[in-house]
Design an enzyme around this catalytic site. Structure first.
Site, PDB file in Angstrom:
ATOM      1  CG  ASP A  14      -1.495   0.768   0.994  1.00 28.57           C
ATOM      2  OD1 ASP A  14      -1.993   1.973   0.540  1.00 28.57           O
ATOM      3  OD2 ASP A  14      -1.685   1.492   2.499  1.00 28.57           O
ATOM      4  CG  ASP A  16      -2.201   7.625   0.395  1.00 27.19           C
ATOM      5  OD1 ASP A  16      -1.471   8.328   0.122  1.00 27.19           O
ATOM      6  OD2 ASP A  16      -2.855   7.724   0.025  1.00 27.19           O
TER       7      ASP A  16
END
Ligand code: BG6
Ligand code: MG
Length: 217
Positions: A14, A16
């Site tokens: 991922d 963020d």
């Protein structure tokens, strides 16, 4: 070639909150939105927004507001949030990589594995370019490539497919409850970055990317 000490062929990250602290910028921008509409907002509630796309996050915030909002109002609120968020990320540099993130990307490739990125953000490529790490990923799946936001597994399944791999050959790394659910429902092993009491479905939780070691999985 794969590393002697791992059975995986790829790690899908991922963005963020895992690679860089944009999760905090999303928090600040949504806090302003919530304050403007009179909805309660704190770090604990914000955990539910992490990994959720823009309109989905707004819907969760507005469900706690004292009145309802028209479609036009919702679009205006989402646009204002995004403009604020873009102001916050405009000054990012490679110095904003989270501690251990770049080292993890380098270590994964050095072990002969592929690297993937799975972010539901429409700003993902801007953030990757500001960090100077776009070419460190063998595949990037962002909001433009998927129909269903996390927690749906589509984004991690798409990343695995683009790498030409079975989901079971991939390790997923996430800081969000919705993201860990997406990884697990894709049939992958999930590394959570954060708190075990929050990321309850993760197979293993590490406090930060400094603790990411491929040989642990
Ligand atoms: C995710 C974040 O990566 O992207 C969420 O965890 C955010 O907080 C989502 O809402 C969508 O981002 P954007 O940049 O398209 O508004
Ligand atoms: Mg995240």
């Amino acid at each position: 070639m794969t590393h002697a000490n791992t059975r995986y062929k790829a790690v899908i990250f991922d963005l963020d909150g895992v690679i860089t602290d944009t999760a905090h910028y999303h928090y600040l921008a949504w806090k302003r939105t919530a304050d403007a509409v009179g909805a309660p907002f704190d770090e604990e509630f914000n955990e539910q927004l992490k990994g959720v796309d823009r309109m989905g996050s707004l819907a969760l915030i507005l469900a706690r507001a004292p009145r309802s909002f028209s479609s036009e109002e919702k679009l205006a609120l989402a646009d204002a949030k995004n403009r604020h968020y873009q102001e916050l990320i405009a000054t990012m540099t490679p110095g904003d990589l989270l501690p251990g993130a770049l080292e993890a990307l380098v270590a994964v490739r050095a072990a002969g594995l592929k690297t993937g990125l799975a972010s539901v953000s429409k700003n993902a490529f801007t953030v990757l370019d500001r960090l100077g790490i776009r070419d460190r990923f063998d595949t990037v799946v962002d909001a433009a490539r998927i129909a269903n936001s996390k927690p749906h597994p589509e984004i991690f399944l798409t990343a695995a497919a683009q790498l030409g791999l079975d989901p079971g050959d991939c390790l997923g790394v996430e800081d969000a409850v919705a993201g860990v659910a997406s990884i697990k429902d894709a049939g992958m092993v999930a590394v959570g970055v954060g708190k075990p009491e929050v990321l309850t479905r993760a197979d293993r939780v590490i406090p930060s990317m400094l603790e990411f070691r491929l040989e642990d999985y």
